[in-house]
Design a protein around this motif. Structure first.
Motif, PDB file in Angstrom:
ATOM      1  N   ILE A  78       0.836  -1.196   0.000  1.00  0.00           N
ATOM      2  CA  ILE A  78       0.000   0.000   0.000  1.00  0.00           C
ATOM      3  C   ILE A  78       0.874   1.250   0.000  1.00  0.00           C
ATOM      4  N   ASN A 109       2.059   1.811  -3.498  1.00  0.00           N
ATOM      5  CA  ASN A 109       1.004   2.345  -4.363  1.00  0.00           C
ATOM      6  C   ASN A 109       0.753   3.816  -4.066  1.00  0.00           C
ATOM      7  N   ALA A 164      -4.630  -2.556  -7.174  1.00  0.00           N
ATOM      8  CA  ALA A 164      -4.456  -1.646  -6.036  1.00  0.00           C
ATOM      9  C   ALA A 164      -4.870  -0.236  -6.449  1.00  0.00           C
ATOM     10  N   THR A 197      -5.320   3.782  -4.974  1.00  0.00           N
ATOM     11  CA  THR A 197      -4.981   4.732  -3.915  1.00  0.00           C
ATOM     12  C   THR A 197      -5.460   6.112  -4.327  1.00  0.00           C
ATOM     13  N   SER A 219      -6.658   3.485   0.405  1.00  0.00           N
ATOM     14  CA  SER A 219      -6.200   2.487  -0.558  1.00  0.00           C
ATOM     15  C   SER A 219      -7.108   1.273  -0.484  1.00  0.00           C
TER      16      SER A 219
END
Length: 267
Positions: free
Chosen positions: A53, A56, A100, A102, A116
């Motif tokens: 995370i 990202n 993913a 964000t 996220s």
């Protein structure tokens, strides 16, 4: 000709709708759960989830022109991430491809929140996260208004989190002490402080590998409350309160890290 003209209008309308639906502040990337991101369960590890995370988010901020390199070089300031909260629905497996996303969800002047979401190929939510951050002056370490910097100020996507960050209801005592760890060079990040991921790893060390294999994480909240440097000694404390584990890390008398972690029923 009429049919072609109708289709052309339909096509323009369709793509206009899609462009409105896809907020330009959302950064999305397909990611792969490689061997570097798994734990002994052969799933995306807990600390490694935070790392993915974090990666990202870095790329999202690069897209938005507000990442750490730009802030340091052009504005002499740097990002500090103070809190993070995650919900786990399913940890993806080794070699699994995931998506993913964000995106920033607000700009409150001196602090901002970023969400996220990790999804599988069927668009099922695997993990969602909320992070709180502020910006500090590089020399004096004083807060800087984010509204005075290149950072989004409007048209934020809807947050995936409705809960506020907690104030942990625990006063750690010396009887809660678990172990001590000296900070070495490989714990340090670009700011010459202990890397946030390393705090989480130290906290998770209070659990045996067998416990983590048989108890699936459901939620995690971390507070980065201070800085620590190479050569300092950290003391790790923990307490189980009604099924929630509270883990504190101290440098001398300073608390530099707090974490609450909850697990589902034993597998």
């Amino acid at each position: 000709m009429k049919v072609i003209f109708f289709f052309s209008l339909f096509e323009k309308s369709y793509f206009a709708i899609i462009s409105v639906m896809k907020n330009e502040l959302i950064f999305e990337k397909e990611r792969y759960v490689s061997s570097a991101f798994i734990d002994s369960s052969l799933k995306l590890g807990i600390a490694q989830t935070v790392l993915m995370i974090q990666d990202n988010l870095t790329e999202c901020f690069n897209m938005l022109g507000c990442d750490g390199i730009v802030y340091r070089e052009k504005f002499n300031v740097f990002w500090v991430f103070t809190k993070m909260r995650l919900k786990f629905f399913r940890r993806p497996s080794w070699r699994e491809g995931i998506f993913a996303e964000t995106f920033p969800v607000d700009n409150q002047g001196f602090k901002a929140h970023v969400n996220s979401v990790l999804k599988d190929k069927a668009q099922n939510i695997l993990v969602c996260a909320n992070q709180e951050a502020c910006v500090l002056d590089l020399e004096k370490h004083r807060p800087v208004k984010i509204t005075n910097l290149p950072y989004p100020k409007e048209n934020f996507p809807e947050s995936v989190f409705s809960e506020n960050f907690e104030r942990f209801p625990v006063q750690i005592e010396e009887s809660d002490f678990k172990y001590e760890q000296k900070i070495y060079s490989q714990h340090i990040d670009m700011s010459y402080h202990m890397n946030n991921i390393e705090y989480i790893k130290l906290a998770l060390n209070i659990f045996s590998n067998d416990f983590l294999l048989h108890n699936e994480v459901s939620s995690l909240e971390v507070h980065f409350t201070g800085e620590s440097r190479e050569g300092e000694n950290l003391r790790v404390y923990s307490r189980n309160l009604d099924g929630s584990f509270f883990i504190f890390i101290k440098e001398s008398e300073r608390t530099v890290f707090e974490m609450k972690i909850e697990f589902q029923s034993a597998l």
